[in-house]
Design an enzyme around this catalytic site. Structure first.
Site, PDB file in Angstrom:
ATOM      1  N   TYR A  96      16.233  -4.802  13.881  1.00  0.00           N
ATOM      2  CA  TYR A  96      15.918  -4.620  12.468  1.00  0.00           C
ATOM      3  C   TYR A  96      17.023  -5.200  11.588  1.00  0.00           C
ATOM      4  CZ  TYR A  96      15.103  -2.388   7.952  1.00  0.00           C
ATOM      5  OH  TYR A  96      14.903  -2.162   6.614  1.00  0.00           O
ATOM      6  N   ASP A 125      -2.709  -8.686   8.690  1.00  0.00           N
ATOM      7  CA  ASP A 125      -1.762  -7.964   9.530  1.00  0.00           C
ATOM      8  C   ASP A 125      -0.638  -8.919   9.915  1.00  0.00           C
ATOM      9  OD1 ASP A 125      -0.347  -6.537  11.389  1.00  0.00           O
ATOM     10  OD2 ASP A 125      -2.079  -5.951  12.593  1.00  0.00           O
ATOM     11  N   SER A 179      17.756  -5.576   3.059  1.00  0.00           N
ATOM     12  CA  SER A 179      18.194  -4.206   3.278  1.00  0.00           C
ATOM     13  C   SER A 179      19.712  -4.187   3.368  1.00  0.00           C
ATOM     14  CB  SER A 179      17.597  -3.660   4.582  1.00  0.00           C
ATOM     15  OG  SER A 179      18.298  -2.527   5.049  1.00  0.00           O
ATOM     16  N   THR A 205       0.806  -1.222   0.000  1.00  0.00           N
ATOM     17  CA  THR A 205       0.000   0.000   0.000  1.00  0.00           C
ATOM     18  C   THR A 205       0.839   1.271   0.000  1.00  0.00           C
ATOM     19  OG1 THR A 205      -0.182  -0.183   2.429  1.00  0.00           O
ATOM     20  CG2 THR A 205      -1.996  -1.066   1.108  1.00  0.00           C
ATOM     21  N   ASP A 206       2.135   1.132   0.214  1.00  0.00           N
ATOM     22  CA  ASP A 206       3.027   2.301   0.228  1.00  0.00           C
ATOM     23  C   ASP A 206       4.393   1.916  -0.317  1.00  0.00           C
ATOM     24  OD1 ASP A 206       1.508   4.498   1.663  1.00  0.00           O
ATOM     25  OD2 ASP A 206       1.400   2.943   3.205  1.00  0.00           O
ATOM     26  N   GLY A 207       5.200   2.928  -0.602  1.00  0.00           N
ATOM     27  CA  GLY A 207       6.613   2.743  -0.841  1.00  0.00           C
ATOM     28  C   GLY A 207       6.974   1.768  -1.944  1.00  0.00           C
ATOM     29  N   ILE A 208       8.016   0.988  -1.673  1.00  0.00           N
ATOM     30  CA  ILE A 208       8.539   0.055  -2.675  1.00  0.00           C
ATOM     31  C   ILE A 208       7.479  -0.965  -3.077  1.00  0.00           C
ATOM     32  CG2 ILE A 208      10.220  -1.787  -3.083  1.00  0.00           C
ATOM     33  CD1 ILE A 208      12.197  -0.212  -1.349  1.00  0.00           C
TER      34      ILE A 208
END
Length: 318
Positions: free
Chosen positions: A202, A109, A189, A60-63
């Protein structure tokens, strides 16, 4: 003297291998992006190579959103999975309106852990998934020591970043194996390259993604499945909202649309990539530095990001 010569030879060989390993990702990225222009007849459409449907998590967002739009631009039908039903419907509508493909939305979720996957599996069971993009991920709200983070946030990091990539592969891979083709893109990442103080968990979850992806590739490549490890560095998305400098972006910090256009061009051509040519160059220089140095640099970088965030929060509070 002879012993010193042997040590020097071993050191030189080791350095050569490190340089070749680091430079290879840059060369692969450049060649894969240029290949369609020089050898257009040999570039098979992704829908023909892997199948007519793709699943993108965290879309729904970003990449995730931009990657889904880029796949749709190439004629692939899209299943998008995220937790916000309103955003999912809006993105699905944009994809259909812009690229005239089919879409399906699945509300889930990932922070809830194992309980969400039977529902996801049920929603996907009749769809011939050709591409899985494990993009869903969360980060710290801002850099902080381990004991400053709440237990809820730590479990969210593990459930989403580790659980998501693991369980979604387990859901989708059997169908790909049965059809004898498919591609999985596990989005990691650049933080995987070293321990990262103040974003400890993370970075550890991204090191897991890298290790998991390499191992799964060895298991399923012989069955016709392309498993890609995608490790972007900084991209201007909400996951980096703790820094206004990162959100503003620049040549080294592309927006999600620019990054995704490059990243999709590597699918089916590269197994390990940053997805973006300038990130590939940065990755090369990072890898030639000793891990302990990278860790120290990462610590200082996150101290600066933390200071920036707290200063901005203080200004807003006043």
């Amino acid at each position: 003297m002879f012993f010193l010569l042997i040590l020097a030879l071993v050191g030189s060989i080791t350095l050569c291998f490190l340089l070749i390993d680091s430079l290879w990702s840059v060369l692969e990225l450049i060649s894969s992006y240029l290949m369609p222009y020089f050898l257009p007849s040999e570039v098979q459409p992704l829908s023909k190579k892997f199948g007519p449907w793709a699943v993108v998590t965290g879309a729904t967002d970003g990449i995730g959103k931009q990657y889904a739009l880029e796949l749709a631009r190439q004629g692939i039908n899209i299943v998008i999975i995220s937790r916000n039903p309103d955003k999912l419907r809006a993105v699905a509508s944009e994809i259909e309106r812009t690229h005239n493909v089919k879409t399906k939305v699945v509300v889930a979720d990932f922070s809830k852990g194992a309980e969400v996957y039977p529902y996801i599996e049920e929603q996907l069971k009749d769809i011939p998934i050709g591409i899985l993009v494990n993009n869903v991920g969360v980060n710290y709200d801002y850099p902080m020591p381990l004991c400053e983070a709440s237990p809820t946030k730590l479990w969210e990091l593990i459930n989403v970043n580790v659980g998501g990539v693991t369980a979604m592969c387990r859901v989708v891979l059997p169908g790909m194996v049965q059809r004898g083709r498919g591609a999985v893109v596990n989005v990691s990442s650049g933080s995987e390259l070293q321990p990262l103080p103040l974003m400890t968990v993370y970075a550890a979850t991204k090191a897991y993604v890298r290790s998991f992806t390499y191992a799964v590739r060895e298991e399923y490549a012989p069955k016709g499945i392309h498993i890609q490890h995608l490790a972007p560095l900084f991209v201007s998305t909400k996951i980096n909202a703790f820094s206004q400098r990162l959100m503003e972006g620049n040549l080294l910090v592309p927006d999600a649309a620019t990054y995704s256009r490059y990243a999709v061009s590597t699918l089916g051509r590269q197994h390990n990539t940053t997805g973006y040519w300038l990130h590939g160059i940065q990755y090369f220089f990072i890898k030639v530095v000793p891990v302990w140095v990278r860790t120290k640099v990462g610590m200082q970088m996150n101290i600066q990001f933390r200071h920036e965030y707290l200063q901005n929060a203080k200004i807003k509070a006043n």
